[in-house]
Design an enzyme around this catalytic site. Structure first.
Site, PDB file in Angstrom:
ATOM      1  N   GLY A  73       0.825  -1.202   0.000  1.00  0.00           N
ATOM      2  CA  GLY A  73       0.000   0.000   0.000  1.00  0.00           C
ATOM      3  C   GLY A  73       0.858   1.250   0.000  1.00  0.00           C
ATOM      4  O   GLY A  73       0.532   2.246   0.648  1.00  0.00           O
TER       5      GLY A  73
ATOM      6  N   VAL B 270      -2.868  -7.948  -1.479  1.00  0.00           N
ATOM      7  CA  VAL B 270      -2.199  -8.647  -0.386  1.00  0.00           C
ATOM      8  C   VAL B 270      -3.081  -9.706   0.257  1.00  0.00           C
ATOM      9  O   VAL B 270      -2.575 -10.614   0.928  1.00  0.00           O
ATOM     10  CB  VAL B 270      -1.686  -7.666   0.694  1.00  0.00           C
ATOM     11  CG1 VAL B 270      -0.628  -6.735   0.117  1.00  0.00           C
ATOM     12  CG2 VAL B 270      -2.835  -6.885   1.322  1.00  0.00           C
TER      13      VAL B 270
ATOM     14  N   ASN C 231       1.684  -2.325   5.418  1.00  0.00           N
ATOM     15  CA  ASN C 231       0.889  -1.112   5.595  1.00  0.00           C
ATOM     16  C   ASN C 231      -0.488  -1.186   4.941  1.00  0.00           C
ATOM     17  O   ASN C 231      -1.416  -0.503   5.369  1.00  0.00           O
ATOM     18  CB  ASN C 231       1.670   0.087   5.027  1.00  0.00           C
ATOM     19  CG  ASN C 231       0.817   1.323   4.880  1.00  0.00           C
ATOM     20  OD1 ASN C 231       0.486   1.989   5.843  1.00  0.00           O
ATOM     21  ND2 ASN C 231       0.431   1.625   3.639  1.00  0.00           N
TER      22      ASN C 231
ATOM     23  N   SER D   1      -2.985  -0.240  14.736  1.00  0.00           N
ATOM     24  CA  SER D   1      -3.726   0.987  14.975  1.00  0.00           C
ATOM     25  C   SER D   1      -4.044   1.091  16.458  1.00  0.00           C
ATOM     26  O   SER D   1      -4.150   0.071  17.161  1.00  0.00           O
ATOM     27  CB  SER D   1      -5.047   0.993  14.187  1.00  0.00           C
ATOM     28  OG  SER D   1      -5.882   2.063  14.591  1.00  0.00           O
TER      29      SER D   1
ATOM     30  N   TYR E  70     -12.427  -3.575  11.646  1.00  0.00           N
ATOM     31  CA  TYR E  70     -11.107  -2.934  11.581  1.00  0.00           C
ATOM     32  C   TYR E  70     -10.338  -3.153  12.884  1.00  0.00           C
ATOM     33  O   TYR E  70      -9.156  -3.510  12.868  1.00  0.00           O
ATOM     34  CB  TYR E  70     -11.295  -1.446  11.302  1.00  0.00           C
ATOM     35  CG  TYR E  70     -10.014  -0.697  11.030  1.00  0.00           C
ATOM     36  CD1 TYR E  70      -9.358  -0.819   9.808  1.00  0.00           C
ATOM     37  CD2 TYR E  70      -9.470   0.161  11.991  1.00  0.00           C
ATOM     38  CE1 TYR E  70      -8.186  -0.123   9.562  1.00  0.00           C
ATOM     39  CE2 TYR E  70      -8.300   0.868  11.741  1.00  0.00           C
ATOM     40  CZ  TYR E  70      -7.669   0.719  10.524  1.00  0.00           C
ATOM     41  OH  TYR E  70      -6.496   1.419  10.271  1.00  0.00           O
TER      42      TYR E  70
ATOM     43  N   ALA F 149     -10.725  -5.544  15.078  1.00  0.00           N
ATOM     44  CA  ALA F 149     -10.332  -6.955  15.188  1.00  0.00           C
ATOM     45  C   ALA F 149      -9.119  -7.255  14.331  1.00  0.00           C
ATOM     46  O   ALA F 149      -8.201  -7.972  14.760  1.00  0.00           O
ATOM     47  CB  ALA F 149     -11.502  -7.853  14.788  1.00  0.00           C
TER      48      ALA F 149
ATOM     49  N   LYS G 275      -6.770  -5.174  13.352  1.00  0.00           N
ATOM     50  CA  LYS G 275      -5.575  -4.510  13.863  1.00  0.00           C
ATOM     51  C   LYS G 275      -5.115  -5.117  15.186  1.00  0.00           C
ATOM     52  O   LYS G 275      -3.912  -5.153  15.475  1.00  0.00           O
ATOM     53  CB  LYS G 275      -5.844  -3.009  14.012  1.00  0.00           C
ATOM     54  CG  LYS G 275      -6.063  -2.289  12.683  1.00  0.00           C
ATOM     55  CD  LYS G 275      -4.854  -2.406  11.764  1.00  0.00           C
ATOM     56  CE  LYS G 275      -4.985  -1.569  10.517  1.00  0.00           C
ATOM     57  NZ  LYS G 275      -3.777  -1.590   9.659  1.00  0.00           N
TER      58      LYS G 275
ATOM     59  N   ILE H 206      -4.396  10.159  12.231  1.00  0.00           N
ATOM     60  CA  ILE H 206      -3.421  10.767  11.334  1.00  0.00           C
ATOM     61  C   ILE H 206      -4.158  11.638  10.320  1.00  0.00           C
ATOM     62  O   ILE H 206      -5.208  11.243   9.804  1.00  0.00           O
ATOM     63  CB  ILE H 206      -2.587   9.692  10.612  1.00  0.00           C
ATOM     64  CG1 ILE H 206      -1.916   8.760  11.642  1.00  0.00           C
ATOM     65  CG2 ILE H 206      -1.556  10.332   9.699  1.00  0.00           C
ATOM     66  CD1 ILE H 206      -0.972   9.434  12.601  1.00  0.00           C
TER      67      ILE H 206
END
Length: 250
Positions: free
Chosen positions: A12, A67, A93, A145, A158, A160, A162, A191
């Protein structure tokens, strides 16, 4: 003795945090491989590669692969090995979000995020690790994260994925440490991105009030942490989760 030219693969790597990481590693002198997902992201990846070659005098390689697809990753890694003969740094990433409340979330909404974020991290690590083991050296840096540590409403998929990356990181660090391979995770907070730029003044103020440094982070903040973990200065650090979150987790 001739210096070894080190090679870094960033998944990424065509935009956002990934592009910042690629740029930083190129400035550190790495040859960089920029992975991107689809035809629509090819132009941005190639433009970035051309810029880095011109500015830093390094070699680049642009490779398209999903990926989440085990075989596509296998082919991508083989292509890198064929060209450069080695991979010294892997930065996992690539990731996606498909937010929604758990009571309304469909199976495909959950599985696609987990397959890309967690499955993609596994796929890349699985195919790169044998190369690093043979080299008896390597740095693997997984982008997790802050929500993988503390959770976030509307992001069970998301969060779970991370959180899973953190478990994967710690286990892989134990498996690969004896081969001089470090495996660490970075857990960014909020970010500044195109998405956060769309927040209105009230929402932005509410968000920054939760952050000890009272500002959103920058992609370069994450890239600097990757650079450190990829360096010789971090040779005795493994299995760790580095929070780059401005203190939102305090």
């Amino acid at each position: 003795m001739e210096d070894i030219q080190k090679v870094a693969l960033v998944t990424g790597g065509n935009q956002g945090i990934g592009a910042a990481v690629v740029t930083k590693l190129a400035s550190d002198g790495f040859f960089v491989v920029i992975n991107h997902h689809s035809d629509s992201s090819k132009q941005a990846a190639e433009q970035l590669a051309e810029t880095l070659e011109r500015e830093y005098g390094i070699e680049t390689m642009v490779l398209q692969a999903d990926v989440a697809d085990f075989d596509q990753v296998k082919e991508m890694v083989a292509s890198i090995k064929d060209r450069f003969g080695r991979i010294d740094v892997l930065v996992n990433n690539a990731g996606i979000t498909r937010d929604g409340l758990v009571m309304r979330m469909g199976a495909d909404q959950f599985e696609s995020v987990v397959d890309t974020n967690l499955g993609g991290t596994f796929n890349c690590l699985r195919h790169v690790a044998p190369i690093m083991v043979k080299q008896r050296s390597g740095r693997i840096i997984n982008i997790s994260s802050v929500v993988g540590v503390y959770g976030n409403a509307g992001q069970v998929n998301y969060s779970a994925s991370k959180a899973g990356i953190i478990g994967l990181t710690k286990s892989a660090a134990k498996e690969l440490g004896s081969r001089n391979i470090t495996v660490n995770a970075i857990a960014p907070g909020f970010i500044e991105t195109a998405m956060t730029a769309q927040l209105d003044e009230k929402a932005n103020a509410a968000l920054t009030d939760r952050i000890a440094l009272n500002r959103l982070g920058q992609a370069d903040d994450v890239a600097a942490s990757v650079s450190f973990l990829a360096s010789d200065d971090a040779s005795y650090i493994t299995g760790q989760v580095l929070g780059v979150d401005g203190g939102i987790s305090l």
